[in-house]
Design an enzyme around this catalytic site. Structure first.
Site, PDB file in Angstrom:
ATOM      1  N   HIS A  59      43.899  43.703  52.325  1.00 31.13           N
ATOM      2  CA  HIS A  59      44.758  42.939  53.124  1.00 31.13           C
ATOM      3  C   HIS A  59      44.762  43.775  54.721  1.00 31.13           C
ATOM      4  O   HIS A  59      45.226  43.101  55.753  1.00 31.13           O
ATOM      5  CB  HIS A  59      46.049  42.493  52.781  1.00 31.13           C
ATOM      6  CG  HIS A  59      46.813  43.632  52.610  1.00 31.13           C
ATOM      7  ND1 HIS A  59      47.098  44.593  51.587  1.00 31.13           N
ATOM      8  CD2 HIS A  59      47.861  44.262  53.627  1.00 31.13           C
ATOM      9  CE1 HIS A  59      48.006  45.460  51.966  1.00 31.13           C
ATOM     10  NE2 HIS A  59      48.548  45.256  52.938  1.00 31.13           N
ATOM     11  N   ASP A 111      43.895  45.051  45.074  1.00 28.52           N
ATOM     12  CA  ASP A 111      43.952  44.957  46.637  1.00 28.52           C
ATOM     13  C   ASP A 111      43.217  46.074  47.268  1.00 28.52           C
ATOM     14  O   ASP A 111      43.978  47.054  47.738  1.00 28.52           O
ATOM     15  CB  ASP A 111      45.361  45.024  47.266  1.00 28.52           C
ATOM     16  CG  ASP A 111      45.380  44.525  48.418  1.00 28.52           C
ATOM     17  OD1 ASP A 111      44.307  44.438  49.320  1.00 28.52           O
ATOM     18  OD2 ASP A 111      46.627  44.552  49.140  1.00 28.52           O
ATOM     19  N   SER A 192      50.047  50.665  53.983  1.00 26.65           N
ATOM     20  CA  SER A 192      49.073  49.774  53.107  1.00 26.65           C
ATOM     21  C   SER A 192      47.772  50.693  53.060  1.00 26.65           C
ATOM     22  O   SER A 192      47.364  50.805  54.228  1.00 26.65           O
ATOM     23  CB  SER A 192      48.894  48.319  53.632  1.00 26.65           C
ATOM     24  OG  SER A 192      50.058  47.662  53.562  1.00 26.65           O
TER      25      SER A 192
END
Length: 197
Positions: A59, A111, A192
């Site tokens: 992402h 992810d 992230s």
């Protein structure tokens, strides 16, 4: 920047100094000093090479178009425990984008985005080791990251398996759930893509 006051300065944890040099902030070409994700420089299995493989989240960098536009900020961290951080525009930076080698989004239960930087990593960066073995419940974990795009921090957690609605739709056998230890940091947007040690 805007990291929470509960975040811990990575420089205060000398045992993590070498490892921390392999963690970097991700930004966009043309937006100097703005970090929006974290990633790590991975060693390959050939000790004679220094190919700049870089791991982050899908992402963060989910397409080749996105990979073309990244730059990586190395050593955006304090020089002394709880000291003043440098300006992100003053730290070593790898520009020139990257090649997207492999990725998967969170709907598949992972992810990640594995990149090969088009230019060399900073000579001060550490290449980090990795393993594909599963880590069991209760294992202590550590995260080195750039919360809210701020200078480098460290957080401590343990692998857990607590029911959580947010995770119900994702395959549990494809990720690790971590519970942060009280008073020992957390993650935030910007964290992230950070590695979990």
């Amino acid at each position: 920047k805007g990291a929470g006051t509960c975040e811990l300065d990575v420089t205060c944890y000398s045992a993590w100094a070498t490892t921390a040099k392999g963690v970097a902030g991700v930004g966009s070409i043309g937006q100097s000093g703005v970090l929006w994700c974290t990633g790590s420089l991975l060693a390959d299995t050939d000790n004679s090479t220094t190919i700049p493989y870089f791991l982050t989240a899908n992402h963060c960098v989910g397409s080749q178009a996105s990979a073309n536009n990244i730059e990586v900020y190395w050593l955006y961290q304090t020089s002394t425990c709880n000291g003043n951080p440098p300006s992100p525009t003053s730290v070593p930076r790898t520009t020139g984008g990257a090649q997207l080698l492999a990725s998967a989004n969170v709907n598949s239960g992972t992810d990640f985005a594995l990149l090969r930087l088009n230019n060399s990593a900073s000579s001060s960066a550490s290449y980090l080791g990795w393993a594909s073995a599963e880590a069991g419940l209760g294992i202590a974990t550590t995260c080195v990251h750039h919360p809210s795009g701020d200078f480098k921090r460290i957080s401590f957690s343990d692998i857990t398996n607590v029911a959580e609605d947010l995770l119900a739709t994702h395959p549990r056998d494809r990720f690790h759930q971590n519970t942060w230890r009280a008073g020992l940091g957390v993650t935030e947007p910007g964290s992230s893509g950070s590695p979990l040690f």
